[in-house]
Design an enzyme around this catalytic site. Structure first.
Site, mmCIF file in Angstrom:
data_model
loop_
_atom_site.group_PDB
_atom_site.id
_atom_site.type_symbol
_atom_site.label_atom_id
_atom_site.label_comp_id
_atom_site.label_asym_id
_atom_site.label_seq_id
_atom_site.Cartn_x
_atom_site.Cartn_y
_atom_site.Cartn_z
ATOM 1 N N THR A 78 -3.802 -6.433 1.597
ATOM 2 C CA THR A 78 -2.723 -6.548 0.627
ATOM 3 C C THR A 78 -2.859 -7.862 -0.129
ATOM 4 O O THR A 78 -3.159 -8.901 0.462
ATOM 5 C CB THR A 78 -1.357 -6.501 1.338
ATOM 6 O OG1 THR A 78 -1.284 -5.312 2.113
ATOM 7 C CG2 THR A 78 -0.219 -6.524 0.335
ATOM 8 N N HIS A 127 -6.719 -2.141 -13.417
ATOM 9 C CA HIS A 127 -6.375 -1.395 -12.212
ATOM 10 C C HIS A 127 -5.480 -0.206 -12.561
ATOM 11 O O HIS A 127 -4.943 -0.120 -13.662
ATOM 12 C CB HIS A 127 -5.652 -2.296 -11.199
ATOM 13 C CG HIS A 127 -6.574 -3.208 -10.445
ATOM 14 N ND1 HIS A 127 -7.049 -4.390 -10.977
ATOM 15 C CD2 HIS A 127 -7.118 -3.109 -9.202
ATOM 16 C CE1 HIS A 127 -7.833 -4.986 -10.080
ATOM 17 N NE2 HIS A 127 -7.884 -4.229 -9.003
ATOM 18 N N LYS A 131 -0.572 -0.415 -9.161
ATOM 19 C CA LYS A 131 -0.831 -1.714 -8.522
ATOM 20 C C LYS A 131 0.290 -2.670 -8.871
ATOM 21 O O LYS A 131 0.644 -2.828 -10.045
ATOM 22 C CB LYS A 131 -2.177 -2.281 -8.975
ATOM 23 C CG LYS A 131 -2.533 -3.596 -8.284
ATOM 24 C CD LYS A 131 -3.946 -4.015 -8.582
ATOM 25 C CE LYS A 131 -4.294 -5.349 -7.923
ATOM 26 N NZ LYS A 131 -4.137 -5.318 -6.447
#
Length: 220
Positions: A78, A127, A131
């Site tokens: 993460t 991304h 995200k």
């Protein structure tokens, strides 16, 4: 056999990690934590030696602390949270990687080597639209590496969030009459699994209690 628990197991990355661990000959998947599964981190790590976390920035620090305090090593995937506050806490090791793709680590390394020769550069990261953090952990890590190598990293880092993307980053260097672009593209989440499995295998024997960056496992 390395006994592994996965936090965030019902997410897209978590599900991919669970499959990779289950298929690895030297690992056993012993726990899956996720609110959607009704299983807490404490329950999932009861029999684990290593916990892999792909959750959210607001949950990951607490998850890591819970595991470390119980002597369970942590592989943290993460991004967007401050894990340095956990350095040396608990009774186990914490490994944090902004990116687990081998190609992404090589992209950062090649950019770092180029930086002393072409000092002006910009970073563009792209991304998927789900995200949560921007700029990405990979982009921020790349910027730190480039600055340490003497580059003038132009700000802001450019972040793109669109459906259809997975994870992509380019570093663009500009010089007199020329440019150099170093780019990495991830087309599926399986690309991260060799790095995740490498970290699981190595986290128990890290030289320090808190280590950041897959390059530490590849190049040190």
């Amino acid at each position: 056999m390395i006994k592994v628990a996965v936090s965030g197991a019902a997410g897209r990355m978590g599900e991919t990690v669970c499959r990779a661990v289950a298929e690895a000959e030297d690992m056993e998947l012993v726990g899956r934590a996720d609110p959607r599964l009704g299983t807490s981190v404490e329950e999932a790590i009861a029999d684990a030696e290593v916990m892999v976390d792909f959750t959210t920035p607001d949950a990951a620090v607490g998850n890591a602390r819970a595991a470390l305090e119980r002597g369970v090593h942590v592989v943290m995937g993460t991004t967007g949270a401050d894990f340095a506050q956990l350095a040396g806490s608990g009774r186990a090791n914490l490994f944090v990687a902004p990116n687990f793709a081998i190609g992404a680590v090589l992209m950062m390394e090649f950019a770092r080597r180029a930086a002393p020769h072409m000092r002006e550069c910009e970073i563009v990261e792209l991304h998927h639209d789900r995200k949560l953090d921007a700029p990405s952990g990979t982009a921020k890590r790349t910027a730190d590496l480039l600055r340490s190598a003497g580059a003038n990293v132009h700000e802001p880092i450019h972040s793109v969030r669109l459906p259809g993307l997975v994870a992509h980053q380019e570093v663009i260097f500009g010089g007199l009459g020329e440019t150099l672009t170093i780019r990495h593209d991830t087309t599926s989440r399986e690309a991260f699994m060799p790095g995740v499995l490498l970290a699981i295998r190595r986290v128990r024997s890290l030289p320090e209690r808190y280590v950041v960056g897959l390059e530490r496992l590849l190049f040190d």
